[in-house]
Design a protein around this motif. Structure first.
Motif, short mmCIF file in Angstrom:
data_model
loop_
_atom_site.label_atom_id
_atom_site.label_comp_id
_atom_site.label_asym_id
_atom_site.label_seq_id
_atom_site.Cartn_x
_atom_site.Cartn_y
_atom_site.Cartn_z
N THR A 117 11.82 1.34 0.57
CA THR A 117 10.55 2.04 0.41
C THR A 117 10.74 3.26 -0.49
N THR A 118 9.65 3.93 -0.80
CA THR A 118 9.74 5.15 -1.60
C THR A 118 10.49 6.24 -0.85
N ASP A 119 10.58 6.11 0.47
CA ASP A 119 11.29 7.10 1.29
C ASP A 119 12.72 6.69 1.61
N GLY A 120 13.17 5.57 1.07
CA GLY A 120 14.48 5.04 1.43
C GLY A 120 14.32 3.82 2.32
N ARG A 179 4.05 2.17 9.95
CA ARG A 179 5.07 3.04 9.37
C ARG A 179 4.51 3.93 8.25
N LYS A 180 3.38 3.53 7.67
CA LYS A 180 2.74 4.28 6.59
C LYS A 180 3.70 4.50 5.42
N GLN A 181 4.44 3.46 5.07
CA GLN A 181 5.37 3.53 3.95
C GLN A 181 4.94 2.59 2.83
N SER A 182 5.49 2.84 1.64
CA SER A 182 5.23 1.99 0.48
C SER A 182 6.48 1.17 0.19
N VAL A 183 6.32 -0.15 0.04
CA VAL A 183 7.43 -1.08 -0.06
C VAL A 183 7.60 -1.56 -1.50
N TRP A 184 8.85 -1.72 -1.89
CA TRP A 184 9.17 -2.20 -3.23
C TRP A 184 8.62 -3.60 -3.45
N LEU A 185 8.02 -3.80 -4.63
CA LEU A 185 7.43 -5.08 -4.98
C LEU A 185 8.44 -6.22 -4.90
N GLY A 186 9.68 -5.96 -5.29
CA GLY A 186 10.71 -7.00 -5.23
C GLY A 186 10.92 -7.52 -3.82
N ASN A 187 10.83 -6.62 -2.82
CA ASN A 187 10.94 -7.04 -1.42
C ASN A 187 9.75 -7.91 -1.01
N LEU A 188 8.57 -7.53 -1.46
CA LEU A 188 7.38 -8.30 -1.12
C LEU A 188 7.47 -9.71 -1.68
N ILE A 189 7.99 -9.83 -2.88
CA ILE A 189 8.18 -11.15 -3.49
C ILE A 189 9.12 -11.99 -2.64
N GLY A 190 10.20 -11.39 -2.16
CA GLY A 190 11.14 -12.11 -1.31
C GLY A 190 10.54 -12.51 0.02
N LEU A 191 9.75 -11.62 0.63
CA LEU A 191 9.15 -11.91 1.93
C LEU A 191 8.11 -13.02 1.84
N ARG A 226 11.73 2.04 -12.86
CA ARG A 226 11.08 0.80 -13.30
C ARG A 226 10.54 -0.01 -12.13
N ARG A 227 10.65 0.52 -10.92
CA ARG A 227 10.24 -0.22 -9.73
C ARG A 227 8.85 0.21 -9.26
N SER A 228 8.05 -0.79 -8.87
CA SER A 228 6.71 -0.54 -8.33
C SER A 228 6.74 -0.66 -6.81
N TYR A 229 6.00 0.22 -6.16
CA TYR A 229 5.94 0.24 -4.70
C TYR A 229 4.46 0.21 -4.28
N TYR A 230 4.19 -0.49 -3.17
CA TYR A 230 2.83 -0.62 -2.69
C TYR A 230 2.72 -0.22 -1.23
N GLY A 231 1.73 0.62 -0.96
CA GLY A 231 1.42 1.01 0.41
C GLY A 231 -0.07 0.81 0.65
N LEU A 232 -0.50 0.96 1.88
CA LEU A 232 -1.91 0.81 2.21
C LEU A 232 -2.68 2.08 1.83
N SER A 233 -3.87 1.89 1.28
CA SER A 233 -4.77 3.01 1.03
C SER A 233 -5.36 3.49 2.35
N ASP A 234 -6.10 4.58 2.33
CA ASP A 234 -6.75 5.06 3.54
C ASP A 234 -7.73 4.02 4.08
N ILE A 235 -8.48 3.38 3.17
CA ILE A 235 -9.44 2.37 3.59
C ILE A 235 -8.70 1.13 4.10
N GLY A 236 -7.64 0.74 3.41
CA GLY A 236 -6.85 -0.40 3.86
C GLY A 236 -6.25 -0.16 5.22
N LEU A 237 -5.75 1.06 5.45
CA LEU A 237 -5.18 1.41 6.75
C LEU A 237 -6.24 1.35 7.84
N GLN A 238 -7.44 1.82 7.53
CA GLN A 238 -8.53 1.77 8.50
C GLN A 238 -8.87 0.33 8.86
#
Length: 307
Positions: free
Chosen positions: A288-291, A40-52, A83-95
């Motif tokens: 995500t940062t895109d909704g 999906r190439k999206q960045s996810v809210w840290l709070g969601n990652l904590i829950g997952l 105040r929310r942090s979002y994380y997505g994959l870098s180009d190297i991480g995606l590769q």
């Protein structure tokens, strides 16, 4: 956000499939991103990652620490909205996850043409480049025959070329094709491959995978969407862990009744049964940062059309 913590939504009969596993935070986050977020190439809210991560025994502190470390190691990129942090994959991480993706979701073994790809590192290569290439080649399931020689029977040349370009090592590495000669026996090669790729340990790991996940087939019809996500992540996490140690050797070089073949069939069956429910769960829960999270992209749905 879910009305109840994810851990509370996992029944004991499903949760017990995780029993006895040591699941590290970095590795679990990479599994979640590689399996569900990367396409999906999206960045996810840290709070969601904590829950997952919670039902895998990973605390919020460990998720925060891992997200920070994976960003420092160029796996993730970080951004903030308010105040929310979002994380997505870098180009190297995606590769990196795309390289693994080509193996994880290719449930049919390719036909072997009898050739090996050999990668030879230049002896004068600086230590940092050598260590980087060694790590990336082992991640691609190359076997290390000697300190500067790596071998693979089913290499993905696109992935190999991307690794060499990213390391700026195209002029420091030789890539050769080799083939066994008919006049010589295969027993020495079988013994060499058995030792190089530590097949005894890989075989044991596949047996353990089958023992753990075979009972899950009978649960497929009764799982909630939250449980489907939990089991999908657990399945791919453990499958990836073993698969990336397995060189996909040709049948002629494998022990009789190799359990890796049964493990592939089991993983494909379970993944097919878990995909719809787990995708709906993720789309309902993640910000995500895109909704909202993008609905199941073709990159994910195609995984089950490769077989």
């Amino acid at each position: 956000m879910p009305s109840a913590k994810l851990e509370a939504q996992i029944s004991p009969r499903v949760a017990k499939l995780r029993r006895g596993l040591v699941m590290r935070s970095n590795s679990v986050l990479i599994t979640i991103y590689g399996d569900a977020i990367a396409p999906r190439k999206q960045s996810v809210w840290l709070g969601n990652l904590i829950g997952l991560a919670e039902p895998f025994g990973i605390s919020s502190r460990l998720v925060r620490t891992s997200a920070f470390r994976l960003t420092a190691d160029d796996w993730f990129t970080a951004s903030r909205i308010g105040r929310r942090s979002y994380y997505g994959l870098s180009d190297i991480g995606l590769q990196r996850v795309r390289h693994a993706d080509r193996r994880i979701y290719e449930f049919n073994l390719p036909t072997w043409d009898g050739r090996w790809t050999l990668v030879l590192l230049e002896s004068g290569m600086r230590a940092s480049m050598r260590q980087h290439l060694k790590r990336e080649l082992l991640w691609e399931s190359f076997g290390q025959l000697s300190p500067g020689i790596f071998a693979h029977p089913h290499v993905d040349h696109q992935s190999l070329q991307e690794i060499l370009r990213a390391a700026k090592a195209e002029d420091r590495v030789a890539v050769l094709s080799a083939q066994s000669l008919d006049d010589y026996g295969r027993k020495p090669l079988q013994a060499l491959m058995h030792d190089t790729f530590k097949l005894a340990k890989v075989e044991q790991a596949w047996q353990q995978f089958i023992t753990r996940f075979a009972p899950a087939v009978s649960l497929l019809e009764t799982l909630t969407q939250a449980e489907a996500f939990f089991l999908r992540t657990l399945l791919i996490h453990e499958y990836r862990r073993v698969l990336l140690r397995d060189p996909n050797l040709p049948a002629a070089l494998l022990p009789a009744d190799w359990p890796g073949l049964r493990a592939r069939e089991l993983c494909e069956l379970l993944y097919r049964g878990l995909l719809a429910g787990s995708e709906q769960f993720l789309c309902d829960q993640l910000e995500t940062t895109d909704g909202p999270l993008i609905k199941t992209p073709k990159e994910i749905s195609r995984r089950l059309s490769r077989t």
